[in-house]
Design an enzyme around this catalytic site. Structure first.
Site: not given
Ligand code: GCV
Length: 728
Positions: A310, A389, A417
């Site tokens: 990411e 995720d 989340e």
């Molecule tokens: C901390 C998902 C979440 C992100 C998070 C990522 C991760 O994509 O939306 O906010 O980042 O996972 O676990 O690294």
């Protein structure tokens, strides 16, 4: 309301740091450590409890344990415990390490060898005097035993003939916080950081101390305090000194502090022109940095690393592997006993979605399976429970079964989340249990995920459980009192994944709300049903996410989760739905499992309905094992889920007068909000699939409500935090 909360928070804050609690101001701040005054009838059970404690040793943790015991017993029974050295005639509560107990009570038959941090609670006769023993293999074990004893008392369990051994299933039982130095928390729904504000460590760390106490009470032994998307400034010299203050707050509770770090640090902040993990200057930089940290924080736990993920930089910048990256840090930590958690959450977020063979779900296994055996002994690959995720339902990640010579930890998400962001009730323990109990059938043997991550299957030196918690400054920690069941449940499962969801929620409810049978029965039932209900009105049949994936991960947004590089989710079109991940015709993801598991998922005949759309693309008219067509199931599930969510309101109302007014009102408002929100979801998703499929609902309920996929909810839940996503 907010003002009341604030006033009460100040009160709680003033009194709570040492383990003493208040006159039970019901903000939720005390969570499951309320130590409410026992009824006279319950108090009777503990009349013969010895009135003196004898501590076998004087370590910080033992002193914490004694103080916790004294304050807990005082609050519950009004009795004051004395402190002694010699055994009084009326007995004592003897607290210490098993090794010290041997000398103190030579006649006592000790239990067989226990694992580190395990404990023994025993009603025993020592030197002909009746005693209660809290013995641990370590000082931390004594503290855990103390909390276990207090939990029994709070739930009015008898101590008669007490003889109980408990030991942790795995050495790693950690939480991660995704806090940034600014004080914001990524995916945090319970207010700003308890550790950081405005680029610095907070001057008042009372909440950090309280948090460590909560964590210790459920056996959690480590906490990474900053976001895996790590601020580069976290390793600045001045910052480490400040972070040392957080470690000081954790220490009395046996919680080790750890940090998330960015792999590019040697270059980004260290003055080198490279962060190539195989460059000796980089290795030297990490070694010096780690030595410096241990000088300031001698019990430092280690690092968490998110790399090549990411947008974070990683070893691919130099053509190196993830093992190279993990090992350069692991080697710096090794002399000090630290560990590095290297996250397997590595995937390409620019995948070409036109190519139907592309599949984000394959990424973790593809990246890490070939590296099995290449990681050092103090490196742990941290694997999210599912291959995508933290969606409402995913199969267990095949990577758990794909590493034999590498330490593993499962990463679970406590902060909700994708499961309602603490505004919707969603008790995640049943979901986690399905993953932990899942049998990967490696080599055709029983190889559960829990056994694999604990290192029991392939005899690894370490491994275990990591939960992304994200508690914040809200008095009730997670933004909702009911959501705290997930933090409690995570700790209990990390300690003992064989516990049932029913046992865990029953403990939590009694500790949090007391033992009124109506309250216990109602809350337990609601919590246990809540995951399935949430799934029913959001994303049934393993469809993955239908949430707004490019935005807040909260509202319905089925259009947003398709046709973007971040992942392929449901592939709904006018004829069918689902992601074909089979070996025969799909992305081949199923091939990452053992042959026995492949058999379950590859064929439509064997694939369970609840994961159908994760593994297969089918016509809307495909008939499920339950006899319904897919499209009718989608409609029915959403209507049923929304109806059951609405029933929470009436069920909760029946508790008026049985639950303190403050939490009663707070939770009622949340359920009222959720009941409307569930209908918004129902209408958005049913309408979307009606438009897509053109197939009407057999029960005539569904209409095309237009292209905007989410509606309006006029209600807002009580918001303690200022950084929640706004209701549209
Ligand atoms: C901390 C998902 C979440 C992100 C998070 C990522 C991760 O994509 O939306 O906010 O980042 O996972 O676990 O690294």
């Amino acid at each position: 309301m907010t003002k009341v909360c604030l006033t009460l928070t100040v009160l709680v804050t003033a009194l709570f740091g040492t383990g003493a609690s208040t006159a039970h101001a019901e903000t939720g701040a005390e969570a499951w450590l309320r130590y409410s005054h026992l009824s006279p009838q319950d108090a009777k059970r503990y009349e013969r409890l010895p009135g003196t404690t004898i501590l076998l040793g004087d370590s910080l943790l033992l002193k914490t344990a004694r103080q916790e015991l004294a304050s807990g017993i005082a609050e519950m029974s009004g009795r004051t415990l004395g402190e002694g050295v010699n055994l009084p005639q009326d007995g004592a509560i003897v607290m210490g390490k098993v090794s010290d107990l041997r000398a103190f009570a030579p006649g006592l038959v000790l239990p067989p060898e226990l694992r580190a941090d395990g404990f023994w609670l025993k009603s025993a006769t020592i030197h002909r005097v009746q005693c209660l023993v809290i013995a641990g293999t370590t000082d931390r074990g004594v503290l855990y035993g103390t909390f276990a004893l207090l939990s029994k008392m709070a739930r009015a369990e008898s101590f008669n003939a007490l003889d109980e051994i408990q030991q942790p299933y795995a050495p790693i039982r950690w939480v991660n916080q995704w806090d940034s130095l600014s004080g914001k928390i990524e995916r945090g729904y319970g207010g700003p950081s308890i550790f950081f504000a405005d680029g610095k460590v907070r001057s008042d760390l009372t909440r950090a101390r309280q948090y460590a106490r909560l964590l210790a009470s459920i056996g959690i032994n480590g906490c990474t305090v900053n976001n895996v998307n790590a601020d580069l400034g976290i390793l600045d010299d001045g910052m480490i000194t400040q972070i040392g203050r957080i470690a000081d707050a954790f220490r009395p509770w046996g919680v080790q502090l750890a940090l998330s770090v960015d792999l590019s640090s040697p270059k980004a902040v260290g003055g080198l022109d490279t962060f190539d993990p195989l460059d000796p200057r980089v290795a030297e930089w990490w070694r010096k940095k780690v030595d410096e940290i241990y000088q300031k924080i001698p019990d430092f736990g280690g690092f968490v690393v998110k790399a090549d993920s990411e947008g974070r930089l990683g070893p691919s910048s130099y053509g190196r592997t993830h093992a190279d990256a993990a090992n350069v840090i692991a080697r710096a930590l090794k002399p000090h006993g630290g560990v590095v958690f290297y996250r397997a959450f590595v995937y390409n977020h620019h995948l070409d979605w036109h190519d139907l063979k592309n599949d984000r779900a394959k990424a973790a296994y593809d990246n890490f399976h070939p590296l099995d055996g290449a990681f050092d002994e103090n490196a742990i690959v941290q694997i999210k429970n599912g291959p995508i995720d933290f969606q409402v339902r995913e199969p267990a990640s095949p990577l758990f079964g794909g590493l034999r010579r590498t330490n593993e930890a499962v990463e679970l998400q406590i902060t909700q989340e994708y499961t309602g962001q603490q505004r919707h009730l969603c008790f995640l323990v049943p979901m986690w249990k399905q993953v932990l109990d899942f049998d990967m059938q490696v080599d055709d043997k029983s190889t559960t995920v829990k056994g694999l991550v604990a290192g029991r299957v392939f005899h690894r030196p370490t491994g275990g459980f990591v939960g992304v918690a994200n508690v914040g400054m809200d008095a009730n920690w997670l933004g909702s009192p009911m959501a705290m069941a997930n933090l409690y449940g995570f700790g209990r499962l990390a300690w003992n994944p064989d516990l049932s969801a029913e046992t865990i929620i029953d403990e939590w409810t009694r500790l949090t709300f007391g033992g009124d049978p109506l309250v216990v029965q109602t809350i337990n039932t609601m919590q246990l049903a809540s995951w399935h209900i949430y799934e029913s009105y959001t994303g049934p049949l393993g469809v993955g996410t239908l949430t707004n994936i490019t935005g807040n991960h909260y509202d319905p947004g089925p259009e947003s989760s398709e046709e973007n590089g971040w992942g392929q989710w449901h592939r709904a079109n006018h004829t069918g739905i689902g992601m074909d991940r089979t070996v025969a015709t799909g992305t081949g993801y199923v091939g990452q499992y053992s042959a026995a598991v492949q058999k379950e998922y590859e064929s439509l005949a064997n694939c369970p309905d609840n994961l159908l759309l994760f593994f297969h693309h089918v016509a809307y008219t495909h008939v499920l094992h339950n006899g319904k067509t897919v499209i009718q199931h989608v409609y029915d599930s959403h209507y049923d889920g929304a109806e059951r969510a609405a029933e929470f309101v009436a069920k909760w109302r029946a508790l008026q007068g049985h639950v303190d007014e403050e939490r009663y009102r707070d939770i009622l408002t949340r359920f009222e909000y959720q009941s409307v929100e569930a209908k918004v979801w129902r209408d958005a998703i049913c309408s979307y699939f009606y438009r897509m499929s053109g197939i009407p609902d057999a029960k005539g309920r569904v209409a095309d409500k237009g292209v905007r996929s989410y509606g309006e909810n006029p209600l807002t839940p009580p918001v303690q935090s200022d950084i929640r996503p706004k209701v549209p």
